[in-house]
Design a protein around this motif. Structure first.
Motif, PDB file in Angstrom:
ATOM      1  N   ALA A 128      60.833 -52.217 124.619  1.00 22.88           N
ATOM      2  CA  ALA A 128      59.822 -53.126 125.159  1.00 22.88           C
ATOM      3  C   ALA A 128      60.475 -54.352 125.793  1.00 22.88           C
ATOM      4  CB  ALA A 128      58.851 -53.548 124.052  1.00 22.88           C
ATOM      5  N   ILE A 129      61.502 -54.903 125.135  1.00 26.27           N
ATOM      6  CA  ILE A 129      62.198 -56.071 125.688  1.00 26.27           C
ATOM      7  C   ILE A 129      62.883 -55.700 127.000  1.00 26.27           C
ATOM      8  CG2 ILE A 129      64.181 -57.598 125.324  1.00 26.27           C
ATOM      9  CD1 ILE A 129      63.371 -57.727 122.374  1.00 26.27           C
ATOM     10  N   ALA A 130      63.513 -54.523 127.034  1.00 26.98           N
ATOM     11  CA  ALA A 130      64.199 -54.097 128.258  1.00 26.98           C
ATOM     12  C   ALA A 130      63.221 -53.945 129.430  1.00 26.98           C
ATOM     13  CB  ALA A 130      64.943 -52.782 128.015  1.00 26.98           C
ATOM     14  N   LEU A 131      61.977 -53.587 129.120  1.00 31.70           N
ATOM     15  CA  LEU A 131      60.979 -53.373 130.173  1.00 31.70           C
ATOM     16  C   LEU A 131      60.076 -54.586 130.367  1.00 31.70           C
ATOM     17  CD1 LEU A 131      59.911 -49.695 129.355  1.00 31.70           C
ATOM     18  CD2 LEU A 131      61.359 -50.478 131.248  1.00 31.70           C
ATOM     19  N   ASP A 132      60.326 -55.661 129.604  1.00 34.16           N
ATOM     20  CA  ASP A 132      59.503 -56.872 129.662  1.00 34.16           C
ATOM     21  C   ASP A 132      58.043 -56.551 129.325  1.00 34.16           C
ATOM     22  OD1 ASP A 132      59.125 -59.575 129.903  1.00 34.16           O
ATOM     23  OD2 ASP A 132      58.853 -59.564 132.073  1.00 34.16           O
ATOM     24  N   LEU A 133      57.868 -55.755 128.263  1.00 30.51           N
ATOM     25  CA  LEU A 133      56.538 -55.400 127.764  1.00 30.51           C
ATOM     26  C   LEU A 133      56.412 -55.837 126.309  1.00 30.51           C
ATOM     27  CD1 LEU A 133      56.323 -51.682 128.998  1.00 30.51           C
ATOM     28  CD2 LEU A 133      55.234 -53.659 130.065  1.00 30.51           C
ATOM     29  N   THR A 134      55.191 -55.789 125.791  1.00 27.90           N
ATOM     30  CA  THR A 134      55.009 -55.936 124.354  1.00 27.90           C
ATOM     31  C   THR A 134      55.091 -54.549 123.720  1.00 27.90           C
ATOM     32  OG1 THR A 134      52.609 -55.633 124.409  1.00 27.90           O
ATOM     33  CG2 THR A 134      53.446 -57.891 124.740  1.00 27.90           C
ATOM     34  N   VAL A 135      55.326 -54.505 122.423  1.00 29.48           N
ATOM     35  CA  VAL A 135      55.363 -53.211 121.723  1.00 29.48           C
ATOM     36  C   VAL A 135      54.002 -52.532 121.828  1.00 29.48           C
ATOM     37  CG1 VAL A 135      55.633 -52.101 119.476  1.00 29.48           C
ATOM     38  CG2 VAL A 135      57.229 -53.899 120.164  1.00 29.48           C
ATOM     39  N   ASP A 136      52.921 -53.322 121.748  1.00 26.88           N
ATOM     40  CA  ASP A 136      51.579 -52.742 121.878  1.00 26.88           C
ATOM     41  C   ASP A 136      51.395 -52.052 123.226  1.00 26.88           C
ATOM     42  OD1 ASP A 136      50.805 -53.518 119.387  1.00 26.88           O
ATOM     43  OD2 ASP A 136      49.678 -55.275 120.028  1.00 26.88           O
TER      44      ASP A 136
END
Length: 198
Positions: free
Chosen positions: A60-68
């Protein structure tokens, strides 16, 4: 209208987020996140819910997303079906988890900056998402590593020697503010009068 297979949908959405982060291949996504290619294949197959939370957080961090967001977009369950969301992480809990990185990383970056041939220089870009996260949380360093400041015992911690308030000290390990509140004092060393003048 037929619904595309789960694997096609998950793969397409992952490619979309990878393009935003300039990651042209799934192999590079795995390297950026520090996970195995098999884990990425699991996501593409819509099996995000079977991955460990720590692994999902890295991707998620690598894709700039939240885990949700990652769970929603790479899940074999229908998107309309309600799924129990994990309780949001309190910022103070997250900062506690990040404490070793907060205290050590700026010193690593300073060392690599002085010697770019160090292999560690390759990992600096990998933490940009983490730096954005800290910025979002309003976590700011007290001062850059190697900079000199008047000694203030309320925000500085001496690693060696002695210093009176106002004496010049050099920042050796970063300290941090969270907004206006002090999180960690910066670790410092006294600067010899001769070197301070020179």
């Amino acid at each position: 209208m037929t619904t595309p297979p789960v694997s096609d949908r998950c793969t397409q959405r992952l490619r979309h987020h990878m393009a935003r982060q300039n990651l042209p291949s799934f192999r590079q996504l795995a390297q950026q996140a520090g996970v195995s290619p098999a884990t990425i294949r699991q996501l593409r197959a819509g099996q995000a819910a079977r991955c460990r939370g720590e692994t999902l957080a890295k991707i998620a961090i690598a894709l700039d997303l939240t885990v949700d967001q990652l769970l929603t977009e790479c899940s074999e369950l229908p998107l309309t079906r309600p799924t129990p969301a994990p309780a949001p992480m309190d910022p103070s809990d997250a900062l506690h988890i990040l404490e070793p990185w907060l205290l050590q990383w700026p010193t690593v970056v300073a060392a690599v900056t002085k010697n770019p041939d160090l292999p560690a220089s390759k990992i600096i870009p990998l933490v940009k998402p983490l730096e954005r996260l800290l910025d979002h949380w309003q976590v700011k360093a007290i001062a850059p590593i190697g900079s000199e400041q008047p000694y203030d015992p309320t925000i500085h911690e001496l690693m060696d020697g002695t210093a009176t308030p106002g004496a010049i000290v050099r920042i050796r390990y970063a300290g941090y503010y969270h907004g206006e509140a002090l999180l960690y004092r910066a670790k410092v060393s006294p600067v010899a009068i001769g070197s301070a003048q020179g």
